[in-house]
Write a protein that holds these residues in place. Sequence first.
Motif, PDB file in Angstrom:
ATOM      1  N   MET A 149       0.823  -1.210   0.000  1.00 49.78           N
ATOM      2  CA  MET A 149       0.000   0.000   0.000  1.00 49.78           C
ATOM      3  C   MET A 149       0.859   1.263   0.000  1.00 49.78           C
ATOM      4  N   VAL A 150       2.025   1.218   0.645  1.00 49.19           N
ATOM      5  CA  VAL A 150       2.940   2.364   0.623  1.00 49.19           C
ATOM      6  C   VAL A 150       3.406   2.634  -0.808  1.00 49.19           C
ATOM      7  N   VAL A 151       3.799   1.580  -1.526  1.00 49.67           N
ATOM      8  CA  VAL A 151       4.256   1.740  -2.914  1.00 49.67           C
ATOM      9  C   VAL A 151       3.111   2.207  -3.807  1.00 49.67           C
ATOM     10  N   MET A 152       1.902   1.676  -3.566  1.00 52.96           N
ATOM     11  CA  MET A 152       0.736   2.120  -4.339  1.00 52.96           C
ATOM     12  C   MET A 152       0.486   3.613  -4.155  1.00 52.96           C
ATOM     13  N   MET A 153       0.596   4.100  -2.910  1.00 50.14           N
ATOM     14  CA  MET A 153       0.389   5.530  -2.660  1.00 50.14           C
ATOM     15  C   MET A 153       1.449   6.365  -3.367  1.00 50.14           C
ATOM     16  N   LEU A 154       2.673   5.861  -3.420  1.00 46.42           N
ATOM     17  CA  LEU A 154       3.729   6.560  -4.149  1.00 46.42           C
ATOM     18  C   LEU A 154       3.363   6.667  -5.629  1.00 46.42           C
ATOM     19  N   GLY A 155       2.906   5.548  -6.218  1.00 51.53           N
ATOM     20  CA  GLY A 155       2.522   5.560  -7.624  1.00 51.53           C
ATOM     21  C   GLY A 155       1.360   6.502  -7.898  1.00 51.53           C
ATOM     22  N   LEU A 156       0.352   6.491  -7.019  1.00 47.72           N
ATOM     23  CA  LEU A 156      -0.808   7.364  -7.201  1.00 47.72           C
ATOM     24  C   LEU A 156      -0.423   8.836  -7.051  1.00 47.72           C
ATOM     25  N   THR A 157       0.495   9.125  -6.131  1.00 47.30           N
ATOM     26  CA  THR A 157       0.956  10.502  -5.947  1.00 47.30           C
ATOM     27  C   THR A 157       1.701  10.986  -7.186  1.00 47.30           C
ATOM     28  N   ILE A 158       2.556  10.123  -7.746  1.00 47.59           N
ATOM     29  CA  ILE A 158       3.277  10.491  -8.976  1.00 47.59           C
ATOM     30  C   ILE A 158       2.300  10.728 -10.115  1.00 47.59           C
ATOM     31  N   ALA A 306      -8.657  12.856  -8.942  1.00 40.01           N
ATOM     32  CA  ALA A 306      -9.079  11.454  -8.876  1.00 40.01           C
ATOM     33  C   ALA A 306      -7.994  10.592  -8.245  1.00 40.01           C
ATOM     34  N   PHE A 307      -6.749  10.796  -8.671  1.00 43.37           N
ATOM     35  CA  PHE A 307      -5.664   9.962  -8.146  1.00 43.37           C
ATOM     36  C   PHE A 307      -5.313  10.330  -6.704  1.00 43.37           C
ATOM     37  N   PHE A 308      -5.443  11.593  -6.342  1.00 40.11           N
ATOM     38  CA  PHE A 308      -5.254  11.954  -4.939  1.00 40.11           C
ATOM     39  C   PHE A 308      -6.356  11.341  -4.074  1.00 40.11           C
ATOM     40  N   THR A 309      -7.567  11.237  -4.617  1.00 40.04           N
ATOM     41  CA  THR A 309      -8.667  10.590  -3.888  1.00 40.04           C
ATOM     42  C   THR A 309      -8.354   9.126  -3.623  1.00 40.04           C
ATOM     43  N   TYR A 310      -7.905   8.411  -4.655  1.00 40.22           N
ATOM     44  CA  TYR A 310      -7.534   7.002  -4.480  1.00 40.22           C
ATOM     45  C   TYR A 310      -6.382   6.853  -3.486  1.00 40.22           C
ATOM     46  N   CYS A 311      -5.447   7.787  -3.527  1.00 39.70           N
ATOM     47  CA  CYS A 311      -4.309   7.751  -2.601  1.00 39.70           C
ATOM     48  C   CYS A 311      -4.793   7.925  -1.162  1.00 39.70           C
ATOM     49  N   GLY A 312      -5.726   8.859  -0.948  1.00 38.66           N
ATOM     50  CA  GLY A 312      -6.268   9.074   0.391  1.00 38.66           C
ATOM     51  C   GLY A 312      -7.009   7.851   0.911  1.00 38.66           C
ATOM     52  N   ILE A 313      -7.788   7.209   0.032  1.00 43.78           N
ATOM     53  CA  ILE A 313      -8.505   5.990   0.431  1.00 43.78           C
ATOM     54  C   ILE A 313      -7.516   4.893   0.802  1.00 43.78           C
ATOM     55  N   THR A 314      -6.452   4.763   0.021  1.00 42.23           N
ATOM     56  CA  THR A 314      -5.428   3.744   0.309  1.00 42.23           C
ATOM     57  C   THR A 314      -4.759   4.014   1.646  1.00 42.23           C
ATOM     58  N   PHE A 315      -4.505   5.285   1.960  1.00 49.05           N
ATOM     59  CA  PHE A 315      -3.887   5.640   3.242  1.00 49.05           C
ATOM     60  C   PHE A 315      -4.797   5.256   4.410  1.00 49.05           C
ATOM     61  N   ILE A 316      -6.092   5.533   4.284  1.00 46.55           N
ATOM     62  CA  ILE A 316      -7.039   5.160   5.343  1.00 46.55           C
ATOM     63  C   ILE A 316      -7.028   3.645   5.549  1.00 46.55           C
ATOM     64  N   GLY A 317      -7.030   2.900   4.439  1.00 44.31           N
ATOM     65  CA  GLY A 317      -6.988   1.441   4.533  1.00 44.31           C
ATOM     66  C   GLY A 317      -5.715   0.951   5.203  1.00 44.31           C
ATOM     67  N   MET A 318      -4.591   1.572   4.882  1.00 44.69           N
ATOM     68  CA  MET A 318      -3.317   1.155   5.470  1.00 44.69           C
ATOM     69  C   MET A 318      -3.332   1.344   6.983  1.00 44.69           C
ATOM     70  N   ILE A 319      -3.852   2.477   7.456  1.00 47.68           N
ATOM     71  CA  ILE A 319      -3.932   2.720   8.895  1.00 47.68           C
ATOM     72  C   ILE A 319      -4.829   1.687   9.566  1.00 47.68           C
ATOM     73  N   TYR A 320      -5.969   1.404   8.946  1.00 41.86           N
ATOM     74  CA  TYR A 320      -6.899   0.417   9.526  1.00 41.86           C
ATOM     75  C   TYR A 320      -6.240  -0.955   9.627  1.00 41.86           C
ATOM     76  N   PHE A 321      -5.592  -1.400   8.571  1.00 42.54           N
ATOM     77  CA  PHE A 321      -4.999  -2.739   8.590  1.00 42.54           C
ATOM     78  C   PHE A 321      -3.803  -2.815   9.534  1.00 42.54           C
ATOM     79  N   PHE A 322      -3.072  -1.715   9.690  1.00 46.57           N
ATOM     80  CA  PHE A 322      -1.965  -1.709  10.647  1.00 46.57           C
ATOM     81  C   PHE A 322      -2.483  -1.946  12.064  1.00 46.57           C
ATOM     82  N   ILE A 323      -3.670  -1.425  12.354  1.00 47.81           N
ATOM     83  CA  ILE A 323      -4.237  -1.544  13.695  1.00 47.81           C
ATOM     84  C   ILE A 323      -5.036  -2.828  13.877  1.00 47.81           C
TER      85      ILE A 323
END
Length: 364
Positions: A149-158, A306-323
């Motif tokens: 998910m970290v790498v995905m967020m990097l790709g979406l940010t780029i 659109a891609f920043f939106t997907y990146c934000g959703i991925t970040f929320i998911g990453m925090i949830y799964f970490f916990i």
Amino acid sequence: MFIVFIFMPKSARWLFFNGKTEEAELILKELRGTDDIAEEMLEITEDFKRTSENEKLGGKGFEVLANMMRNTAIRRALLVGVLLQTFQQLSGINSVMYYSATILVMSGASNNMAIWLSSLVSVANVTFTFIGLYGVERFGRKILLLGSMVVMMLGLTILAIAFIVLKNSAGDMTVTGFGDCMLTNCYDCVSQDGCGICEATQSANIYCLPQNNTDLISANCDAGVTELGGVCKTKESWLAVVGLVIYIMGFAPGMGPLPWTINSEIFPNWARDSALSITTFTNWVCNSIISQTFLQLSRAATPSGAFFTYCGITFIGMIYFFICLPETKGMSLEHTEELFSKKRTFIGLKTGYESGKNTNEERQ
């Protein structure tokens, strides 16, 4: 796939549950590479007894669903399973896969080049899937998922930044407007409904014209041009390609296969069929939502939005799964259910054995 299935070994658990104990032992010895399978066979035997009892309690049809909802551990596991499939899709994967050529055209690549470059995205998907096959047991499910998910967020940010750069570059391209498309820069022209651009090679001009005005098109564009373009070609198109490939490099080994892998490990036998049906249904519903809304979202919020939106959703998911996601590496099906039996979090990257040990200590 059909050919591979021919050589796939039978499930030792299924064989035992169907009275073929000797065949189950042979399969286990072959899969584990050792004759020391007594402990695992004992766990399967105990699970068979529990499953028989649970199937009586679980019932059939809607009765199983009702019993799943009454069971606290199953509800918690089901929430994790559903959110795994939800975040897999809402991270934008099928926008990238279905519309990779469209994204590249939007970034300024020609139609032919976009088709060839989109094949690069598919090659990256296949190649990096093998990293997941290697890493799922070596590194564990949770660390592979979070790293993915970290790498995905990097790709979406780029990707998002790429379209901001492309917009600025296209904004510097001067165009000559006509009719209802009296605009002066390329990006404004292609963003305006009903307008498009064409080049006049001899005069080196770029014109912004109404899409339905054939007279203006034939009078100003190169001979043979009958349809206006919707892309401002810039030298920065390569940024979108980099973003797409990095995104797929992250998705393929982790967020792609792991929701399916983890879902197959966190439900007891009596609830597994119903639970997997629910999580799979969730996956396809979210798939449909993302694939049907990408182009509209790109127009309403720009491709960058659109891609920043997907990146934000991925970040929320990453925090949830970490916990909330337990590490199931090294845990048998018999022990995984115990992880959700108490109200607890799973912050960190513990192995399945450590999580199971902690659960047993809590129970004692």
